[in-house]
Design an enzyme around this catalytic site. Structure first.
Site, PDB file in Angstrom:
ATOM      1  CB  THR A 169      -1.004   0.052   1.186  1.00  0.00           C
ATOM      2  OG1 THR A 169      -1.760  -1.265   1.216  1.00  0.00           O
ATOM      3  CG2 THR A 169      -1.756   1.321   1.179  1.00  0.00           C
ATOM      4  CG  LEU A 170       5.217   3.116   1.569  1.00  0.00           C
ATOM      5  CD1 LEU A 170       4.437   4.595   2.196  1.00  0.00           C
ATOM      6  CD2 LEU A 170       6.400   2.806   2.487  1.00  0.00           C
ATOM      7  CE  LYS A 206      -5.529  -4.088   1.106  1.00  0.00           C
ATOM      8  NZ  LYS A 206      -4.553  -4.726   0.189  1.00  0.00           N
ATOM      9  CB  SER A 234      -7.953  -9.249   6.237  1.00  0.00           C
ATOM     10  OG  SER A 234      -8.589 -10.514   5.252  1.00  0.00           O
ATOM     11  CG  ASP A 286      -3.506  -1.349   3.806  1.00  0.00           C
ATOM     12  OD1 ASP A 286      -2.990  -0.462   4.392  1.00  0.00           O
ATOM     13  OD2 ASP A 286      -3.240  -2.725   3.684  1.00  0.00           O
ATOM     14  CD  GLU A 320      -2.517  -2.675  -1.736  1.00  0.00           C
ATOM     15  OE1 GLU A 320      -2.660  -3.092  -0.580  1.00  0.00           O
ATOM     16  OE2 GLU A 320      -2.353  -1.324  -2.006  1.00  0.00           O
ATOM     17  N   GLY A 321      -3.536  -6.476  -4.350  1.00  0.00           N
ATOM     18  CA  GLY A 321      -3.673  -7.791  -3.927  1.00  0.00           C
ATOM     19  C   GLY A 321      -3.759  -7.773  -2.469  1.00  0.00           C
ATOM     20  N   PRO A 333      12.802   3.838   1.703  1.00  0.00           N
ATOM     21  CG  PRO A 333      13.509   5.992   2.647  1.00  0.00           C
ATOM     22  CD  PRO A 333      12.749   5.268   1.475  1.00  0.00           C
ATOM     23  NE  ARG A 334      10.094   0.191   9.643  1.00  0.00           N
ATOM     24  CZ  ARG A 334       9.069  -0.588   9.549  1.00  0.00           C
ATOM     25  NH1 ARG A 334       8.533  -1.023   8.766  1.00  0.00           N
ATOM     26  NH2 ARG A 334       8.364  -1.111  10.971  1.00  0.00           N
TER      27      ARG A 334
END
Length: 233
Positions: free
Chosen positions: A16-17, A37, A41, A54, A116-117, A209-210
């Site tokens: 998602t990001l 999407k 869940s 998401d 998006e899966g 990046p994180r």
């Protein structure tokens, strides 16, 4: 108009990001967008029904605006595999129903459409079908999001092999750092990325990046600086 199916090497790989970041990047260039999407869940009850963070992120970066139920027709509360969540909810998931929902949306005149899966490429949809079959049935090229952590080389290569073995085209991949410690050794991290670039056989759309989790969840635009749009279908 370009359309893609976005999958990941694992749950929480950063799909998602990256998806919302690509939509935001397209918007920054004046393009029309649609993020979908179909199954989510881990949704929360609201006065309007179940809502998934998401799916909301994709909806918010879809222009012209689109109703939530079109973005996410199947929302389930427990954060478990979709086929198990559907079973608990007494719902039925199948490729025919998902294709019937998505096909008219994919014909909309939008510059970039992302589907998006859920989880990874081999996530079951029911006892007979996999969610990967959606990309095949709709003839969508695939963008693979690689969760960058220890073990990602194996996960990414196996997923890329499965995508191609099923008959789909891997249009590109993007890395998303999910383990900050993994990226701490800059030289080793660069070697891992070089291995992915050499072995995946598809263009790299960027390495995110994180990011601060709150910032990433609320403002995927933070990923724009690290991404590039795919080049056509």
């Amino acid at each position: 108009m370009t359309r893609y199916f976005v999958t990941g090497t694992d749950t929480d790989a950063g799909k998602t990001l990256v998806s919302a970041g690509l939509l935001a990047l397209a918007r920054s260039r004046g393009l029309t967008t649609l993020g979908l999407k179909p199954i989510a869940s881990g949704s929360l009850p609201t006065p309007d029904g179940l809502r998934n963070d998401d799916a909301l992120a994709l909806q918010a970066r879809s222009v012209p605006p689109v109703a939530y139920d079109l973005v996410n027709p199947f929302a389930f509360e427990p954060a478990i595999a979709p086929h198990l969540a559907a079973r608990q909810a007494g719902a039925e998931l199948d490729l025919a129903g998902l294709c019937a929902h998505l096909s008219p949306l994919l014909r909309e005149q939008r510059d970039l459409i992302l589907v998006e899966g859920a989880g990874g490429w081999r996530v079951p949809l029911n006892e007979r079908e996999e969610l990967a079959g959606l990309a095949l049935a709709l003839e969508l090229p695939v963008i693979l999001v690689v969760g960058l952590k220890l073990g990602c080389l194996n996960h990414a290569r196996l997923t890329a092999e499965a995508i191609r073995a099923d008959g789909a085209r891997l249009a590109g991949w993007a890395g998303s750092v999910v383990d900050a410690a993994f990226a701490r050794d800059a030289a080793l991290f660069a070697d891992n990325l070089a291995t992915l670039e050499r072995t995946l056989g598809a263009p790299c759309l960027g390495v995110v990046p994180r990011l601060n989790r709150v910032k990433a969840a609320r403002r995927p635009e933070a990923a724009i600086a690290y991404l590039e749009l795919p080049h056509g279908n």
